[in-house]
Design an enzyme around this catalytic site. Structure first.
Site, mmCIF file in Angstrom:
data_model
loop_
_atom_site.group_PDB
_atom_site.id
_atom_site.type_symbol
_atom_site.label_atom_id
_atom_site.label_comp_id
_atom_site.label_asym_id
_atom_site.label_seq_id
_atom_site.Cartn_x
_atom_site.Cartn_y
_atom_site.Cartn_z
ATOM 1 N N CYS A 1 46.217 37.233 50.095
ATOM 2 C CA CYS A 1 46.138 38.631 50.720
ATOM 3 C C CYS A 1 47.059 39.520 50.017
ATOM 4 O O CYS A 1 46.810 40.569 49.528
ATOM 5 C CB CYS A 1 46.319 38.510 52.266
ATOM 6 S SG CYS A 1 46.003 40.169 52.706
ATOM 7 N N CYS B 1 43.707 41.149 49.350
ATOM 8 C CA CYS B 1 43.406 42.429 50.095
ATOM 9 C C CYS B 1 44.396 43.612 49.572
ATOM 10 O O CYS B 1 44.017 44.623 49.565
ATOM 11 C CB CYS B 1 43.916 42.077 51.712
ATOM 12 S SG CYS B 1 43.642 40.538 52.163
ATOM 13 N N LYS C 1 44.088 44.976 46.019
ATOM 14 C CA LYS C 1 42.840 45.285 46.015
ATOM 15 C C LYS C 1 42.559 46.691 46.502
ATOM 16 O O LYS C 1 42.125 47.691 45.877
ATOM 17 C CB LYS C 1 41.692 44.309 46.498
ATOM 18 C CG LYS C 1 40.250 44.720 46.649
ATOM 19 C CD LYS C 1 39.773 45.534 47.881
ATOM 20 C CE LYS C 1 40.363 44.966 49.289
ATOM 21 N NZ LYS C 1 39.545 43.846 49.800
ATOM 22 N N TYR D 1 31.456 40.188 48.922
ATOM 23 C CA TYR D 1 32.708 41.187 48.980
ATOM 24 C C TYR D 1 33.389 41.523 47.759
ATOM 25 O O TYR D 1 33.542 42.794 47.603
ATOM 26 C CB TYR D 1 33.742 40.294 49.936
ATOM 27 C CG TYR D 1 33.653 40.300 51.517
ATOM 28 C CD1 TYR D 1 34.259 40.995 52.292
ATOM 29 C CD2 TYR D 1 32.797 39.277 51.931
ATOM 30 C CE1 TYR D 1 34.264 41.097 53.721
ATOM 31 C CE2 TYR D 1 32.768 39.074 53.264
ATOM 32 C CZ TYR D 1 33.428 39.887 54.341
ATOM 33 O OH TYR D 1 33.470 39.773 55.528
ATOM 34 N N GLU E 1 33.329 45.167 45.799
ATOM 35 C CA GLU E 1 34.563 45.916 46.057
ATOM 36 C C GLU E 1 35.038 46.424 44.553
ATOM 37 O O GLU E 1 35.535 47.537 44.185
ATOM 38 C CB GLU E 1 35.563 45.076 46.787
ATOM 39 C CG GLU E 1 35.333 45.091 48.347
ATOM 40 C CD GLU E 1 36.423 44.407 49.023
ATOM 41 O OE1 GLU E 1 36.570 44.584 50.160
ATOM 42 O OE2 GLU E 1 37.250 43.550 48.311
ATOM 43 N N HIS F 1 34.822 64.379 68.899
ATOM 44 C CA HIS F 1 33.737 65.381 68.106
ATOM 45 C C HIS F 1 34.761 66.461 67.210
ATOM 46 O O HIS F 1 35.705 66.868 67.906
ATOM 47 C CB HIS F 1 32.982 66.254 69.039
ATOM 48 C CG HIS F 1 32.207 67.053 68.044
ATOM 49 N ND1 HIS F 1 31.016 66.656 67.385
ATOM 50 C CD2 HIS F 1 32.148 68.534 68.045
ATOM 51 C CE1 HIS F 1 30.608 67.812 66.947
ATOM 52 N NE2 HIS F 1 31.137 68.790 67.196
ATOM 53 N N GLU G 1 31.765 59.226 66.325
ATOM 54 C CA GLU G 1 31.112 59.521 67.687
ATOM 55 C C GLU G 1 29.693 58.951 67.818
ATOM 56 O O GLU G 1 28.932 58.909 68.787
ATOM 57 C CB GLU G 1 31.153 61.066 67.789
ATOM 58 C CG GLU G 1 30.387 61.985 66.875
ATOM 59 C CD GLU G 1 30.526 63.358 67.248
ATOM 60 O OE1 GLU G 1 30.599 63.721 68.395
ATOM 61 O OE2 GLU G 1 30.850 64.145 66.290
HETATM 62 P P1 NDP Z 1 31.422 35.823 49.004
HETATM 63 O O1 NDP Z 1 30.860 34.294 49.365
HETATM 64 O O2 NDP Z 1 31.364 36.896 49.810
HETATM 65 O O3 NDP Z 1 30.135 36.016 47.726
HETATM 66 C C1 NDP Z 1 29.816 34.989 46.687
HETATM 67 C C2 NDP Z 1 28.713 35.682 46.100
HETATM 68 O O4 NDP Z 1 28.682 34.999 44.655
HETATM 69 C C3 NDP Z 1 27.291 35.709 46.458
HETATM 70 O O5 NDP Z 1 26.723 36.820 46.243
HETATM 71 C C4 NDP Z 1 26.694 34.284 45.815
HETATM 72 O O6 NDP Z 1 25.364 34.615 46.062
HETATM 73 C C5 NDP Z 1 27.149 34.362 44.782
HETATM 74 N N1 NDP Z 1 27.385 33.161 43.966
HETATM 75 C C6 NDP Z 1 27.715 31.968 44.437
HETATM 76 N N2 NDP Z 1 27.656 31.010 43.198
HETATM 77 C C7 NDP Z 1 26.857 31.591 42.276
HETATM 78 C C8 NDP Z 1 26.578 31.306 41.066
HETATM 79 N N3 NDP Z 1 26.746 29.815 40.789
HETATM 80 N N4 NDP Z 1 26.038 32.070 40.010
HETATM 81 C C9 NDP Z 1 25.817 33.586 40.620
HETATM 82 N N5 NDP Z 1 26.190 33.805 41.625
HETATM 83 C C10 NDP Z 1 26.830 32.996 42.507
HETATM 84 O O7 NDP Z 1 32.396 35.292 47.951
HETATM 85 P P2 NDP Z 1 33.667 36.391 47.251
HETATM 86 O O8 NDP Z 1 34.081 35.589 46.269
HETATM 87 O O9 NDP Z 1 33.028 37.711 47.057
HETATM 88 O O10 NDP Z 1 34.649 36.313 48.537
HETATM 89 C C11 NDP Z 1 35.317 35.172 48.946
HETATM 90 C C12 NDP Z 1 35.576 35.574 50.499
HETATM 91 O O11 NDP Z 1 36.646 36.288 50.402
HETATM 92 C C13 NDP Z 1 34.403 36.230 51.437
HETATM 93 O O12 NDP Z 1 33.670 35.383 51.851
HETATM 94 C C14 NDP Z 1 35.489 37.034 52.225
HETATM 95 O O13 NDP Z 1 35.353 35.857 53.425
HETATM 96 C C15 NDP Z 1 36.715 36.946 51.718
HETATM 97 N N6 NDP Z 1 36.978 38.448 51.343
HETATM 98 C C16 NDP Z 1 37.124 39.492 52.226
HETATM 99 C C17 NDP Z 1 37.469 40.665 51.764
HETATM 100 C C18 NDP Z 1 37.568 41.485 52.833
HETATM 101 O O14 NDP Z 1 37.678 41.568 54.044
HETATM 102 N N7 NDP Z 1 37.480 43.013 52.626
HETATM 103 C C19 NDP Z 1 37.581 41.211 50.600
HETATM 104 C C20 NDP Z 1 37.268 39.962 49.642
HETATM 105 C C21 NDP Z 1 37.065 38.836 49.837
HETATM 106 P P3 NDP Z 1 24.406 34.168 47.146
HETATM 107 O O15 NDP Z 1 24.456 35.122 48.142
HETATM 108 O O16 NDP Z 1 23.045 33.777 46.583
HETATM 109 O O17 NDP Z 1 25.085 32.764 47.793
#
Ligand code: NDP
Length: 450
Positions: free
Chosen positions: A42, A47, A50, A176, A180, A434, A439
């Site tokens: 983080c 976090c 980012k 996510y 982002e 407001h 709201e």
């Molecule tokens: P996520 O699990 O959010 O998303 C992964 C994405 O990659 C999905 O869209 C998935 O598709 C896709 N994917 C997975 N495997 C493949 C593949 N082989 N080829 C193409 N696409 C693929 O993971 P992130 O890496 O974005 O983030 C990891 C975690 O970190 C998040 O789940 C979150 O919990 C945490 N995080 C939180 C943040 C916040 O609170 N603001 C910010 C950043 C991260 P599909 O949907 O089809 O599975």
């Protein structure tokens, strides 16, 4: 039997630092091993950096908005190297603060990679150390699929340290991190193509948010292409050349994968020590964070429950209360609010509409789609949207969702109400603030027709 430490923590990220500090506060002799930098994902590569980049990237739009309010904005330019240097200095400062916090709490920091060598033993650089309790808090790591040429791709780790801003970047993924970073690079003026293999980005989120986010991102200039993936990556003279699953070709300065994160358990010695892992390598724990070995616990992303920093912190705190504070505490994983720092941002807590429909006999959906006041003079076409999902039988609000300006800030307060199990009538009885976007959450009166 005597041990070198009461508690040995592996990993000084959000969960490990909180657990160490609280356990030490209860008088435990604590050491924490960290192979990279104190602060963990983080603070060091997640976090915090980012969000600094999100702030930086938003100025391009803010300059335009300012004109609508009577400002004359002169020539602007953006210096990527300057931003990265300033961001790095801030991360150094926070890293120092984390080290200081641990030291002040009496926790010993051990630099190096720890490997579990037994139920009460770890090894750091060949040195054997014993502990009554071991806490595994090693987090996760970006995972990339086996695509030919994947070694030419970067992840968010590298994206935060690029020497030059990629003028053309392809981002793979629809979660996510992908949305982002698509917003970050787009705001900074890069040409962004985002590829998502499924039909719609942000799987698991409320469908209305998913569609609205996709629409807004496209309106802001992100080339979002769904139902597509990368088949092959080749190095090109000035970047990478991608062959997509539909045989089309893309050229870019960089391709960044944001395709999920996996628990960091490889080579950690856990299985040999008898700790059960699931098929993704996540440590299996009970409600108190205990693994299949009584003396070994785990918290945070390595357990792959909810990969969010505040959840890891709660888990680390609960572990310390349970094992060293004499108060068995099981961290709750229900109604966890979260924000996505996409542009526009998302704030969400509780169930999506589809999950609520599956869980309850009857639900009511309240929604509001509006133009935030800032955009009336500011001129942006970006809209905001709020949504409440109510269990008809109990009148409880079981889901609250927002996309739009300040959604991340707003959802924290709404999260308290949803977690407390408040009813729609109690939301309605609350006086509005407001003029604000927040709201809307207390003003939505007519349920959407089914
Ligand atoms: P996520 O699990 O959010 O998303 C992964 C994405 O990659 C999905 O869209 C998935 O598709 C896709 N994917 C997975 N495997 C493949 C593949 N082989 N080829 C193409 N696409 C693929 O993971 P992130 O890496 O974005 O983030 C990891 C975690 O970190 C998040 O789940 C979150 O919990 C945490 N995080 C939180 C943040 C916040 O609170 N603001 C910010 C950043 C991260 P599909 O949907 O089809 O599975």
């Amino acid at each position: 039997m005597t041990f070198d430490y009461d508690l040995f923590v592996i990993g000084a990220g959000s969960g490990g630092v909180r657990a160490s500090r609280i356990a030490a506060g209860f008088g435990a002799k604590v050491a924490v091993a960290e192979e990279f930098r104190v602060g963990g994902t983080c603070v060091i590569r997640g976090c915090v950096p980012k969000k600094l980049l999100v702030y930086a990237s938003h100025f391009s739009e803010d300059f335009e908005t300012a004109k609508g309010f009577g400002w004359t904005v002169g020539e602007t330019s953006f210096d990527w190297a300057e931003l990265i240097a300033r961001k790095d200095a801030e991360i150094d400062r926070l890293n120092g603060l984390y080290i200081q916090t641990l030291t002040n709490a009496g926790v010993e920091i051990i630099d190096g990679r720890a490997v579990v060598t037994g139920p009460n033993e770890v090894s750091v650089g060949g040195r054997r150390i014993t502990a009554k309790t071991i806490l595994v808090a090693v987090g996760g790591w970006p995972q990339m699929p086996h695509v030919p040429g994947i070694e030419h791709a970067i992840t968010s780790n590298e994206a935060l340290h690029l020497e030059k801003q990629p003028k053309r970047i392809v981002i793979v993924g629809g979660g996510y991190i992908a949305v982002e970073f698509a917003g970050i690079f787009n705001g900074m003026g890069s040409d962004v193509i985002q590829l998502y293999r499924g039909e719609q980005i942000m799987r698991g989120f409320d469908d209305d948010l998913r569609h609205r986010l996709a629409d807004e991102m496209v309106k802001k200039g992100i080339d979002l292409r769904t139902g597509l993936n990368v088949a092959r990556i080749e190095k090109a003279a000035d970047g990478v050349r991608l062959t997509l699953t539909d045989d089309s070709i893309l050229e870019a300065d960089a391709v960044m994968y944001a395709t999920g994160r996996v628990p960091n358990t490889k080579g950690l010695g856990l299985e040999d020590a008898g700790v059960a892992l699931d098929e993704n390598g996540a440590v299996i724990v009970d409600g108190y964070g205990k693994t299949s070995v009584d003396s070994i616990y785990a918290v945070g992303d390595v357990t792959d429950r909810i990969q969010l920093t505040p959840v890891a912190i709660k888990e680390g705190h609960a572990f310390a209360l349970t094992v060293f504070g004499g108060t068995p505490t099981s961290p709750e994983h229900d109604a966890v609010p979260s924000a996505v720092f996409s542009q526009p941002p998302i704030g969400t807590v509780g169930l999506s509409e589809s999950d609520a429909r599956a869980k309850y006999d009857a639900i009511e959906v309240f929604e509001s789609d509006f133009r935030p006041m800032k955009h009336t003079l500011g001129g942006a076409t970006e809209r905001a949207y709020t949504k409440l999902i109510v269990d008809k039988a109990s009148d409880k609000v079981v889901g609250a969702h927002m996309i739009g300006l300040d959604a991340a800030e707003i959802i924290q307060g709404i999260g308290i109400a949803v977690r407390a199990g408040l009813t729609k009538a109690q939301f309605d009885a609350t006086v509005a603030v407001h003029p604000s976007s927040a709201e809307e959450f207390v003003l939505m009166r007519t349920p959407r027709a089914d």
